[in-house]
Scaffold this active site. Sequence first.
Site, PDB file in Angstrom:
ATOM      1  N   PHE A 110      66.831   4.779  -5.361  1.00  0.00           N
ATOM      2  CA  PHE A 110      66.061   6.091  -4.806  1.00  0.00           C
ATOM      3  C   PHE A 110      64.320   5.003  -4.264  1.00  0.00           C
ATOM      4  O   PHE A 110      64.081   6.232  -3.373  1.00  0.00           O
ATOM      5  CB  PHE A 110      65.959   6.995  -5.858  1.00  0.00           C
ATOM      6  CG  PHE A 110      64.314   7.282  -6.756  1.00  0.00           C
ATOM      7  CD1 PHE A 110      64.601   6.348  -7.243  1.00  0.00           C
ATOM      8  CD2 PHE A 110      62.882   7.614  -6.629  1.00  0.00           C
ATOM      9  CE1 PHE A 110      63.442   6.763  -8.786  1.00  0.00           C
ATOM     10  CE2 PHE A 110      62.538   7.368  -7.377  1.00  0.00           C
ATOM     11  CZ  PHE A 110      62.380   7.128  -8.251  1.00  0.00           C
ATOM     12  N   LYS A 111      64.214   4.963  -4.530  1.00  0.00           N
ATOM     13  CA  LYS A 111      62.625   4.033  -4.214  1.00  0.00           C
ATOM     14  C   LYS A 111      63.174   3.470  -2.508  1.00  0.00           C
ATOM     15  O   LYS A 111      61.751   4.268  -1.727  1.00  0.00           O
ATOM     16  CB  LYS A 111      62.771   2.544  -4.725  1.00  0.00           C
ATOM     17  CG  LYS A 111      62.517   2.743  -5.985  1.00  0.00           C
ATOM     18  CD  LYS A 111      61.277   4.063  -6.737  1.00  0.00           C
ATOM     19  CE  LYS A 111      61.146   3.132  -8.387  1.00  0.00           C
ATOM     20  NZ  LYS A 111      62.026   3.259  -8.873  1.00  0.00           N
ATOM     21  N   ASP A 112      64.111   3.953  -2.270  1.00  0.00           N
ATOM     22  CA  ASP A 112      64.326   3.398   0.029  1.00  0.00           C
ATOM     23  C   ASP A 112      63.997   4.961   0.301  1.00  0.00           C
ATOM     24  O   ASP A 112      63.644   4.389   1.279  1.00  0.00           O
ATOM     25  CB  ASP A 112      65.663   3.129  -0.180  1.00  0.00           C
ATOM     26  CG  ASP A 112      66.302   2.112  -0.245  1.00  0.00           C
ATOM     27  OD1 ASP A 112      65.381   0.929  -0.791  1.00  0.00           O
ATOM     28  OD2 ASP A 112      67.768   1.572  -0.546  1.00  0.00           O
ATOM     29  N   LEU A 115      60.608   4.353   0.560  1.00  0.00           N
ATOM     30  CA  LEU A 115      59.785   2.988   0.514  1.00  0.00           C
ATOM     31  C   LEU A 115      60.109   2.733   2.282  1.00  0.00           C
ATOM     32  O   LEU A 115      60.104   1.530   2.824  1.00  0.00           O
ATOM     33  CB  LEU A 115      59.798   2.000  -0.476  1.00  0.00           C
ATOM     34  CG  LEU A 115      58.524   2.083  -0.922  1.00  0.00           C
ATOM     35  CD1 LEU A 115      59.540   1.318  -2.427  1.00  0.00           C
ATOM     36  CD2 LEU A 115      57.656   1.622  -0.927  1.00  0.00           C
ATOM     37  N   THR A 145      61.600  -0.934  -7.269  1.00  0.00           N
ATOM     38  CA  THR A 145      60.662  -1.033  -6.510  1.00  0.00           C
ATOM     39  C   THR A 145      59.880  -1.712  -5.594  1.00  0.00           C
ATOM     40  O   THR A 145      59.353  -1.571  -4.391  1.00  0.00           O
ATOM     41  CB  THR A 145      58.893  -0.491  -6.872  1.00  0.00           C
ATOM     42  OG1 THR A 145      59.195   0.779  -7.775  1.00  0.00           O
ATOM     43  CG2 THR A 145      57.824  -0.313  -6.001  1.00  0.00           C
TER      44      THR A 145
END
Length: 497
Positions: A110-112, A115, A145
């Site tokens: 989910f960091k995408d 980011l 991350t």
Amino acid sequence: MEYISTRGKTCPVTASKAILTGIAPDGGLYTPVEIPFIGKERLASLKELDYAERAAKILSIYLGDYTPDELRRYAQTAYKSFDTPAVAPVVKQNDDTFILELFHGPTYAFKDLALQILPHLLTGAMRKNGEKNKICILVATSGDTGKAALEGFKDVPGTGIVVFYPKDGVSEIQRRQMITQAGNNVGVCAVEGNFDDAQTGVKGIFADKAFAEQLGARGIMLSSANSINWGRLVPQIVYYISAWCELLVSGEIGLEDEINFCVPTGNFGNILAAYFAKRMGLPIGKLICASNANNVLTDFISTGVYDRNRRFYATNSPSMDILVSSNVERLVFELGGRDGERTAEYMRELASKGRYELSDEEAKELSELFASGWCDDSETLAEIRNSYKKYGYLPDTHTAVALKVLADYRARTGDGKKTVVVSTASPFKFGDSVLLALTGKVYQASPRLVFRLSEAAGLPVPPLLADLENIPPRFTGSVPKEDMHKAVERMIDGFKE
Ligand SMILES: *Cc1c(COP(=O)(O)O)cnc(C)c1O
């Protein structure tokens, strides 16, 4: 919208300045001067739009010194790289459980969602603030991350990125993804310690004025891509609102219905974004905070006491192996009536004694907003098996923690509201654990396990994970936590223009 520090000692700054500097000069976190209330009627009008347009609209509420046009362009570029046009699809698991899949970006976590857009926000901020220095992003990662930030910032002009990960604290796929990273402005290094050690080391580097001056003399300025940076948090608000819009569109809920969200939580960034969505008027019932054996947040929510003085466990949901959850500071600031002095005092107690205790009033509000629960590794594996057998849905270990905590919460409370479980990673990133859950066999961690899992579960291998074992590693070093400063300098020296 301007931004103030949770520790109350800095003048308000613009959104772009808050994103550029990452952490406030008094050591606090930037937070908006007020949380904008939009109301569900206006939020519901977003249901006509696609994900990138929803994102542009919500970002423009918070990021006043970017033009709507800029934000639309950033969002369109950022979310183009996702493998589904829905970007963050909502999948129905059963009549009252829905899964918000946040793993369709280039690194399958989910960091995408944040980011992929942060580099645009940051380079935009450099232009707006006349920043001539090169920005070096410094990241401590519990696994996802780091890779997502590397992908976001690789070869972005005017930037560089340095990532520290805990040596034995990430999955084999996560490690491979990072040490094989391409790009001329990237560096990756293992830290001999756990995630809290890496994060504490990075915070220490940010706080080191002499080091900042030394880098400044070379035309380099440090910034953060961890969820302490407001630019990481604000794109995460979008998918909560978007998920609710999807349920409206599919007719699963009406405008008058409340829904719950259940979020597998580590640094508290993801679930904090849901709290902001609720304050904006999104009709959320409970925010359910799911933890693994590192259950410091479970206790905090049920008792109002934050106490990190406990054993640290390396679990099969490693991205949640955290005892000091940075973003709790933003929530504590809200609970305490936005009193910076008070928040600073709590954080001083946390640093010196490893513990602080909310007032009765604050603790009561906390437990009204949030529910909490945790499960251990074997329950996590049982939940993966259960979900796959019963519903044909294969969750990763983190998502399985949330599914189990939700089941326990329902049994305990009888709360029958429709609930969205936030799925934070692809099961292929944690192949050894997921295979163990499905087959009962222990597998040696290896990049080849993605093929085994594909066979066992009848799912295609995510394309960017299929070839990992054939890419030669570039970054194989590790350092003791005392040597992180030196490692930063060495990695910066290695950047090519
Ligand atoms: C980062 C991460 C989490 C924890 O999210 P926070 O915002 O730190 O609470 C949970 N699951 C996965 C797979 C992650 O990568």
